[in-house]
Design a protein around this motif. Structure first.
Motif, mmCIF file in Angstrom:
data_model
loop_
_atom_site.group_PDB
_atom_site.id
_atom_site.type_symbol
_atom_site.label_atom_id
_atom_site.label_comp_id
_atom_site.label_asym_id
_atom_site.label_seq_id
_atom_site.Cartn_x
_atom_site.Cartn_y
_atom_site.Cartn_z
ATOM 1 N N THR A 220 0.976 -1.047 -0.125
ATOM 2 C CA THR A 220 -0.220 0.063 0.186
ATOM 3 C C THR A 220 0.432 0.894 -0.034
ATOM 4 O OG1 THR A 220 -2.115 -0.829 1.280
ATOM 5 C CG2 THR A 220 -1.681 0.873 1.441
ATOM 6 N N ASN A 221 1.633 1.194 0.626
ATOM 7 C CA ASN A 221 2.310 2.320 0.985
ATOM 8 C C ASN A 221 3.657 2.244 -0.545
ATOM 9 O OD1 ASN A 221 2.212 2.862 3.510
ATOM 10 N ND2 ASN A 221 3.125 1.906 4.195
ATOM 11 N N LEU A 222 3.696 1.507 -0.602
ATOM 12 C CA LEU A 222 4.576 1.868 -2.404
ATOM 13 C C LEU A 222 3.810 1.950 -3.303
ATOM 14 C CD1 LEU A 222 6.822 1.309 -4.000
ATOM 15 C CD2 LEU A 222 6.885 -1.301 -4.199
ATOM 16 N N ARG A 223 2.229 1.786 -3.644
ATOM 17 C CA ARG A 223 1.831 2.017 -4.503
ATOM 18 C C ARG A 223 1.233 3.436 -4.551
ATOM 19 N NH1 ARG A 223 -2.751 -2.981 -5.279
ATOM 20 N NH2 ARG A 223 -1.308 -4.695 -6.817
ATOM 21 N N SER A 224 1.164 3.720 -3.482
ATOM 22 C CA SER A 224 0.503 5.218 -3.583
ATOM 23 C C SER A 224 1.262 6.074 -3.457
ATOM 24 C CB SER A 224 -0.782 5.267 -1.906
ATOM 25 O OG SER A 224 -0.070 4.568 -0.775
ATOM 26 N N SER A 225 2.681 5.670 -3.120
ATOM 27 C CA SER A 225 4.166 7.124 -2.805
ATOM 28 C C SER A 225 4.074 7.859 -3.851
ATOM 29 C CB SER A 225 4.811 6.860 -2.273
ATOM 30 O OG SER A 225 5.694 7.712 -2.015
ATOM 31 N N ASN A 226 4.368 9.245 -3.087
ATOM 32 C CA ASN A 226 4.857 9.450 -4.910
ATOM 33 C C ASN A 226 6.135 10.365 -4.671
ATOM 34 O OD1 ASN A 226 4.035 11.126 -7.967
ATOM 35 N ND2 ASN A 226 4.499 13.229 -6.789
ATOM 36 N N ASN A 227 5.997 10.115 -3.454
ATOM 37 C CA ASN A 227 7.916 10.156 -3.312
ATOM 38 C C ASN A 227 9.079 9.244 -3.505
ATOM 39 O OD1 ASN A 227 10.061 10.424 -1.535
ATOM 40 N ND2 ASN A 227 9.097 11.635 -0.223
ATOM 41 N N LEU A 228 9.624 9.474 -4.487
ATOM 42 C CA LEU A 228 10.943 8.857 -5.461
ATOM 43 C C LEU A 228 11.050 7.755 -3.948
ATOM 44 C CD1 LEU A 228 11.905 7.967 -8.007
ATOM 45 C CD2 LEU A 228 13.409 9.823 -8.166
ATOM 46 N N ALA A 229 12.005 8.916 -3.313
ATOM 47 C CA ALA A 229 12.868 8.095 -1.992
ATOM 48 C C ALA A 229 12.018 6.841 -1.637
ATOM 49 C CB ALA A 229 13.521 9.313 -1.637
ATOM 50 N N VAL A 230 10.750 7.230 -1.462
ATOM 51 C CA VAL A 230 10.408 6.078 -0.487
ATOM 52 C C VAL A 230 9.872 4.783 -1.343
ATOM 53 C CG1 VAL A 230 7.840 5.075 0.312
ATOM 54 C CG2 VAL A 230 9.007 7.553 0.746
ATOM 55 N N VAL A 231 9.697 5.374 -2.914
ATOM 56 C CA VAL A 231 9.251 4.311 -3.937
ATOM 57 C C VAL A 231 10.409 3.450 -3.831
ATOM 58 C CG1 VAL A 231 8.767 3.966 -5.852
ATOM 59 C CG2 VAL A 231 7.059 5.307 -4.907
ATOM 60 N N ILE A 232 11.589 4.080 -4.098
ATOM 61 C CA ILE A 232 13.457 3.042 -4.564
ATOM 62 C C ILE A 232 13.425 2.621 -3.312
ATOM 63 C CG2 ILE A 232 15.691 3.659 -4.790
ATOM 64 C CD1 ILE A 232 15.062 5.574 -6.785
ATOM 65 N N LEU A 233 13.067 2.729 -1.782
ATOM 66 C CA LEU A 233 13.156 2.168 -0.671
ATOM 67 C C LEU A 233 12.309 1.119 -0.738
ATOM 68 C CD1 LEU A 233 14.530 4.931 2.289
ATOM 69 C CD2 LEU A 233 16.021 3.653 0.623
ATOM 70 N N LEU A 234 11.285 1.370 -0.587
ATOM 71 C CA LEU A 234 10.286 0.098 -0.654
ATOM 72 C C LEU A 234 10.624 -0.815 -1.576
ATOM 73 C CD1 LEU A 234 6.803 2.140 0.382
ATOM 74 C CD2 LEU A 234 8.402 0.164 1.845
ATOM 75 N N THR A 235 10.766 -0.451 -2.754
ATOM 76 C CA THR A 235 11.307 -1.325 -4.351
ATOM 77 C C THR A 235 12.526 -2.481 -3.462
ATOM 78 O OG1 THR A 235 10.479 -0.184 -5.707
ATOM 79 C CG2 THR A 235 12.236 -2.187 -6.726
ATOM 80 N N MET A 236 12.944 -1.922 -2.871
ATOM 81 C CA MET A 236 15.063 -2.171 -3.288
ATOM 82 C C MET A 236 14.350 -3.787 -1.749
ATOM 83 S SD MET A 236 17.014 0.318 -2.903
ATOM 84 C CE MET A 236 18.220 -0.366 -2.242
ATOM 85 N N LEU A 237 13.376 -3.045 -0.612
ATOM 86 C CA LEU A 237 12.650 -3.789 0.841
ATOM 87 C C LEU A 237 12.315 -4.595 -0.404
ATOM 88 C CD1 LEU A 237 12.189 -4.959 3.188
ATOM 89 C CD2 LEU A 237 10.583 -3.383 3.348
ATOM 90 N N SER A 238 11.256 -5.133 -0.840
ATOM 91 C CA SER A 238 10.139 -5.939 -1.775
ATOM 92 C C SER A 238 11.046 -6.895 -2.636
ATOM 93 C CB SER A 238 9.158 -5.307 -2.858
ATOM 94 O OG SER A 238 8.369 -4.136 -2.385
ATOM 95 N N MET A 239 11.884 -6.409 -3.478
ATOM 96 C CA MET A 239 12.968 -7.285 -4.133
ATOM 97 C C MET A 239 14.223 -8.384 -3.006
ATOM 98 S SD MET A 239 12.075 -7.491 -6.194
ATOM 99 C CE MET A 239 13.285 -7.912 -7.729
ATOM 100 N N LEU A 240 14.622 -7.403 -1.884
ATOM 101 C CA LEU A 240 14.996 -7.901 -0.995
ATOM 102 C C LEU A 240 14.181 -9.607 -0.299
ATOM 103 C CD1 LEU A 240 17.700 -8.398 0.568
ATOM 104 C CD2 LEU A 240 16.732 -6.953 2.728
ATOM 105 N N LEU A 241 13.320 -9.086 -0.043
ATOM 106 C CA LEU A 241 12.257 -10.236 0.200
ATOM 107 C C LEU A 241 12.238 -11.069 -0.266
ATOM 108 C CD1 LEU A 241 9.506 -7.759 2.352
ATOM 109 C CD2 LEU A 241 11.117 -9.689 3.896
ATOM 110 N N TRP A 242 12.276 -10.998 -1.289
ATOM 111 C CA TRP A 242 11.489 -11.748 -2.765
ATOM 112 C C TRP A 242 13.005 -12.702 -2.605
ATOM 113 C CZ3 TRP A 242 14.361 -12.743 -7.320
ATOM 114 C CH2 TRP A 242 13.614 -13.567 -8.618
ATOM 115 N N TRP A 243 14.029 -12.048 -3.397
ATOM 116 C CA TRP A 243 15.673 -12.882 -2.357
ATOM 117 C C TRP A 243 15.098 -13.835 -1.799
ATOM 118 C CZ3 TRP A 243 19.627 -13.772 0.174
ATOM 119 C CH2 TRP A 243 20.895 -14.112 0.225
#
Length: 435
Positions: A220-243
């Motif tokens: 939810t936070n990743l989808r709704s955020s327009n803050n590029l820093a938040v988007v990138i950090l949450l993307t990295m977290l999601s990919m870390l969890l996937w790995w």
């Protein structure tokens, strides 16, 4: 520096846990690949919201009987492959751990299945009614591999410390089987006790690692955020969890986004005939699927292309060829398990960093008005390379940019594939020296 990185990764790959991970996932490649094919069949052919379904007008050209048969057969195969993939992982991780120490691998595998099923039964949604038990499916799914792998590994270690040495006999007499079963009784009992303790911990302390609320908060936070820093950090977290083997955030991001910000962007583009100046240019839901993951093209498809063009290992090439079609349509699990990508130290950095780099470059291009923000809905089953093109209403500059971004991803992944070849050669020599 490359030599130091190679030696460090080689040292990690020699650790028993990562050796077990590699063997387990490689063995399960056929199961994951079959599941990937049935996933694209269901999502692309038998889904009314898919690109192929609408292109061929299956709503009129396909009978209801064929649709029902195809949909339920493909959904059933997905359930018995991906839905209970954790059971297969728990079994083989215990088997290969026991084999490393010359213990009874078969009994270790069976006991590991008992433990993971017990934990699934005691966790979350387990219900008993009319002598039927509904297991917690998220615990057994392919998106919960970390727990399954750890359970199998610890069960194998229990057999390592408490089990008798075992040498495989080609033809076993019934008395030898009885002796083998009796010798496995002690580690099996200890393992069941371990499973009971683990299950009770999960039940009473409400471990939320795979809980829907935890996943929902990230997505939810990743989808709704327009803050590029938040988007990138949450993307990295999601990919870390996937790995790590927890793929629920990445899986959830693949679904349609109906957030308020996305609807505002869409309404603005429809009213003004252009998405150039939408209020939320860096909306996370658009950035991740269109540029960060590209529908899994940024990692999985880029790696497939490299393996087909560069590697000279027939087995690896066969895995890449088998999974080329599923990966192109966003079904990456066959490749991720067969190579493997998950829990492979070699691919940790590219899996985390490449989507973030893509998003950062795309944000710069959007800011300079070189490309359009993707704000239009995209049908399911759309190849990852085309998501940004359709999402920007057919903007050719966006399409060319995405192709260039994909080529960049290939170049970023190539050094890791080269290092992987060197590590594989050293591991083969190391394993042969142990025989």
């Amino acid at each position: 520096m490359i030599n130091n990185i190679t030696q460090g990764l080689f040292w990690l790959r020699r650790r028993s846990f990562f050796r077990v991970v590699q063997r387990t996932f490689v063995m399960l490649m056929p199961v994951a690949t079959i599941g990937a094919y049935f996933k694209i069949i269901r999502d692309c052919i038998f889904s009314p919201d898919s690109l192929i379904y609408n292109l061929f007008n299956f709503d009129y050209s396909m009978s209801d009987q064929i649709w029902n048969l195809g949909y339920f057969l493909s959904s059933g195969m997905i359930r018995v492959t991906f839905g209970i993939f954790g059971i297969y992982v728990a079994y083989f991780s215990a088997v290969y751990t026991a084999r490393l120490y010359h213990k009874d691998a078969t009994m270790a595998g069976i006991t590991s299945v008992l433990v993971i099923m017990l934990c699934a039964c005691l966790t979350g949604n387990a219900q008993t009614a009319n002598s039927q038990v509904t297991f917690y499916s998220r615990f057994l799914s392919i998106n919960g591999l970390l727990i399954a792998m750890l359970i199998g590994y610890f069960v194998g270690q229990i057999f390592h410390w408490l089990g008798q040495d075992y040498v495989h006999i080609k033809v076993e007499h019934v008395e030898e089987i009885q002796k083998r079963a009796r010798q496995s009784l002690k580690p099996a009992i200890v393992t069941i006790l371990f499973g009971l303790v683990l299950g009770l911990i999960l039940y009473f302390f409400k471990i939320r690692l795979l809980d829907s609320y935890s996943v929902k908060s990230i997505v939810t936070n990743l989808r709704s955020s327009n803050n590029l820093a938040v988007v990138i950090l949450l993307t990295m977290l999601s990919m870390l969890l996937w790995w790590c083997g927890i793929g629920y955030p990445v899986q959830s991001l693949a679904h349609d986004n109906n957030s308020g910000a996305a609807l505002v962007n869409l309404n603005y583009a429809l009213r003004h005939g252009s998405a150039a100046n939408v209020p939320y240019k860096f909306l996370g839901s658009s950035m991740v699927q269109s540029y960060g993951l590209m529908g899994d093209a940024s990692i999985a498809l880029a790696l497939t292309v490299i393996l087909l063009l560069y590697t000279h290992n027939k087995e690896i090439e066969d895995i890449a060829k088998l999974n080329l079609l599923p990966v192109a349509f966003g079904a990456k699990n066959g490749l991720a398990i067969g190579i493997p990508l998950i829990l492979n130290p070699l691919y940790l950095l590219p899996v985390i960093l490449i989507p973030a780099i893509n998003e950062l470059i795309a944000a710069g291009a959007i800011s300079l008005h070189l490309i359009m923000p993707p704000v239009y809905p995209v049908l399911e089953g759309t190849p990852g390379i085309l998501i940004s093109f359709f999402g920007s209403n057919g903007n050719w500059a966006t399409f060319i940019f995405t192709i260039l971004l994909f080529i960049l991803d290939i170049l970023l992944l190539l050094p890791f594939v080269i290092i992987g070849r060197r590590i594989s050669e050293e591991l083969r020599a190391y394993d042969q020296a142990q025989i």
